[in-house]
Design a protein around this motif. Sequence first.
Motif, PDB file in Angstrom:
ATOM      1  N   GLY A 192       1.292   5.079   8.173  1.00 30.32           N
ATOM      2  CA  GLY A 192       0.443   5.102   6.988  1.00 30.32           C
ATOM      3  C   GLY A 192       1.225   5.381   5.722  1.00 30.32           C
ATOM      4  N   VAL A 193       2.154   6.340   5.813  1.00 27.49           N
ATOM      5  CA  VAL A 193       3.006   6.659   4.664  1.00 27.49           C
ATOM      6  C   VAL A 193       3.870   5.455   4.300  1.00 27.49           C
ATOM      7  N   GLY A 194       4.429   4.800   5.335  1.00 31.45           N
ATOM      8  CA  GLY A 194       5.271   3.632   5.087  1.00 31.45           C
ATOM      9  C   GLY A 194       4.524   2.528   4.368  1.00 31.45           C
ATOM     10  N   VAL A 195       3.282   2.269   4.776  1.00 31.58           N
ATOM     11  CA  VAL A 195       2.492   1.218   4.133  1.00 31.58           C
ATOM     12  C   VAL A 195       2.164   1.590   2.690  1.00 31.58           C
ATOM     13  N   TYR A 196       1.837   2.858   2.473  1.00 25.83           N
ATOM     14  CA  TYR A 196       1.534   3.283   1.101  1.00 25.83           C
ATOM     15  C   TYR A 196       2.746   3.097   0.198  1.00 25.83           C
ATOM     16  N   VAL A 197       3.918   3.532   0.685  1.00 25.34           N
ATOM     17  CA  VAL A 197       5.147   3.368  -0.104  1.00 25.34           C
ATOM     18  C   VAL A 197       5.448   1.886  -0.314  1.00 25.34           C
ATOM     19  N   LEU A 198       5.193   1.076   0.710  1.00 22.06           N
ATOM     20  CA  LEU A 198       5.446  -0.364   0.620  1.00 22.06           C
ATOM     21  C   LEU A 198       4.581  -1.014  -0.451  1.00 22.06           C
TER      22      LEU A 198
ATOM     23  N   LEU B 109       2.328   0.706  -2.749  1.00 20.01           N
ATOM     24  CA  LEU B 109       2.104   1.485  -3.975  1.00 20.01           C
ATOM     25  C   LEU B 109       0.919   0.897  -4.751  1.00 20.01           C
ATOM     26  N   PRO B 110      -0.276   0.986  -4.180  1.00 22.78           N
ATOM     27  CA  PRO B 110      -1.437   0.305  -4.769  1.00 22.78           C
ATOM     28  C   PRO B 110      -1.753   0.781  -6.187  1.00 22.78           C
ATOM     29  N   ASP B 111      -2.063  -0.190  -7.033  1.00 20.18           N
ATOM     30  CA  ASP B 111      -2.526   0.104  -8.393  1.00 20.18           C
ATOM     31  C   ASP B 111      -3.399  -1.057  -8.845  1.00 20.18           C
ATOM     32  N   ALA B 112      -3.783  -1.058 -10.098  1.00 19.35           N
ATOM     33  CA  ALA B 112      -4.711  -2.069 -10.596  1.00 19.35           C
ATOM     34  C   ALA B 112      -4.136  -3.476 -10.524  1.00 19.35           C
ATOM     35  N   SER B 113      -2.813  -3.592 -10.523  1.00 22.86           N
ATOM     36  CA  SER B 113      -2.200  -4.926 -10.509  1.00 22.86           C
ATOM     37  C   SER B 113      -1.937  -5.452  -9.095  1.00 22.86           C
ATOM     38  N   SER B 114      -2.256  -4.670  -8.078  1.00 20.48           N
ATOM     39  CA  SER B 114      -1.998  -5.093  -6.694  1.00 20.48           C
ATOM     40  C   SER B 114      -2.833  -6.311  -6.327  1.00 20.48           C
TER      41      SER B 114
ATOM     42  N   ALA C 292      12.944  -1.414  -4.602  1.00 22.32           N
ATOM     43  CA  ALA C 292      13.450  -0.290  -3.797  1.00 22.32           C
ATOM     44  C   ALA C 292      12.347   0.331  -2.954  1.00 22.32           C
ATOM     45  N   HIS C 293      11.151   0.515  -3.542  1.00 25.10           N
ATOM     46  CA  HIS C 293      10.076   1.157  -2.773  1.00 25.10           C
ATOM     47  C   HIS C 293       9.586   0.252  -1.641  1.00 25.10           C
ATOM     48  N   GLU C 294       9.668  -1.067  -1.829  1.00 28.06           N
ATOM     49  CA  GLU C 294       9.263  -1.977  -0.759  1.00 28.06           C
ATOM     50  C   GLU C 294      10.246  -1.934   0.405  1.00 28.06           C
ATOM     51  N   TRP C 295      11.543  -1.907   0.098  1.00 30.18           N
ATOM     52  CA  TRP C 295      12.547  -1.766   1.167  1.00 30.18           C
ATOM     53  C   TRP C 295      12.350  -0.445   1.902  1.00 30.18           C
ATOM     54  N   LEU C 296      12.033   0.612   1.160  1.00 30.01           N
ATOM     55  CA  LEU C 296      11.818   1.917   1.789  1.00 30.01           C
ATOM     56  C   LEU C 296      10.604   1.869   2.709  1.00 30.01           C
ATOM     57  N   GLY C 297       9.530   1.218   2.260  1.00 25.05           N
ATOM     58  CA  GLY C 297       8.339   1.101   3.095  1.00 25.05           C
ATOM     59  C   GLY C 297       8.603   0.312   4.362  1.00 25.05           C
ATOM     60  N   VAL C 298       9.353  -0.793   4.234  1.00 23.44           N
ATOM     61  CA  VAL C 298       9.720  -1.583   5.416  1.00 23.44           C
ATOM     62  C   VAL C 298      10.535  -0.730   6.378  1.00 23.44           C
TER      63      VAL C 298
END
Length: 294
Positions: A124-130, A132-137, A256-262
């Motif tokens: 769950g943490v990995g997906v959130y970091v991957l 990083l939901p916001d209004a532009s997602s 960087a945050h997407e690589w970290l989530g993966v």
Amino acid sequence: MRHERLLGLATMVGSAASNQIGAAVGAHAFAAIGPAGVVAVRQFVAAAVLLPVARPDPRRFSWAQWWPTLLLGLVFATMNLSLYTAVDRVGLGLAVTLEFLGPLAVALAGSRTRRDLLCALGAGVGVYVLVLPDASSDWFGIGAGLVAAVCWAAYILLNRLVGARLPGLQAPAAATAVSALLYLPVVLVLAAQGRLGAGALLYAVAAGVLASVIPYAADLIALRRVPPRLFGVVMSVHPVFAALAGLVLLGEALSAHEWLGVAVVVMVNAVAVRPHPSGGHPPHRRLARSVNAG
């Protein structure tokens, strides 16, 4: 024995690379025929290979064999369409990582050990970091990836059921044929609109070969040479290969945050498929056979 295991390991890595390269190649046809068109051609390619090999005889199927086969075909159709839709909207690396949550969820479902609960939390943490939901997602693209994950989980459960009722490859072959028939209207519409050009067909057929035919054959070879647990660990590289294929073939650079989530999701799966300290095996050791659904 060591040579056999090394050969199996190399085969698995090649299978994972082929799978993700095939998805990236198929994405080049999205502009011409859309994700649905690529999936349609991929399903026909898979059916053309599996049916002559398995030779299922639907006339001999009982209802107890038919209903899970039909559901499996529907799952194939939905899973591939949702995955390719996600690839089109949010990129290959993110889409495949989201889809990967399906087998991981089934693997952890029903477990009450501290390690597996920590793995679920880590995913769950990995997906959130991957994300990083916001209004532009792109919520539609993210949702499509999660639908693909649910379908992959359903595939695993249905494949267990139908595999016990039909011998050999008859179940996946028949289910792939059902999925191909569901996409027949898509092919007819595209043909009527004159959109099935040589370039689009070449990309889509290549996707079918690289993402379905080669991985399926390679995994059957690998599973004869390595234990399912090791197969499950190597499964973890799929999101990484997807991100690399997206970068090299589609120009999709991850932040960087997407690589970290993966990386987090990959590590969680690698931990989840390891034997428990008690000496037993996790309840999902057979899930290694699910990697190339559809």
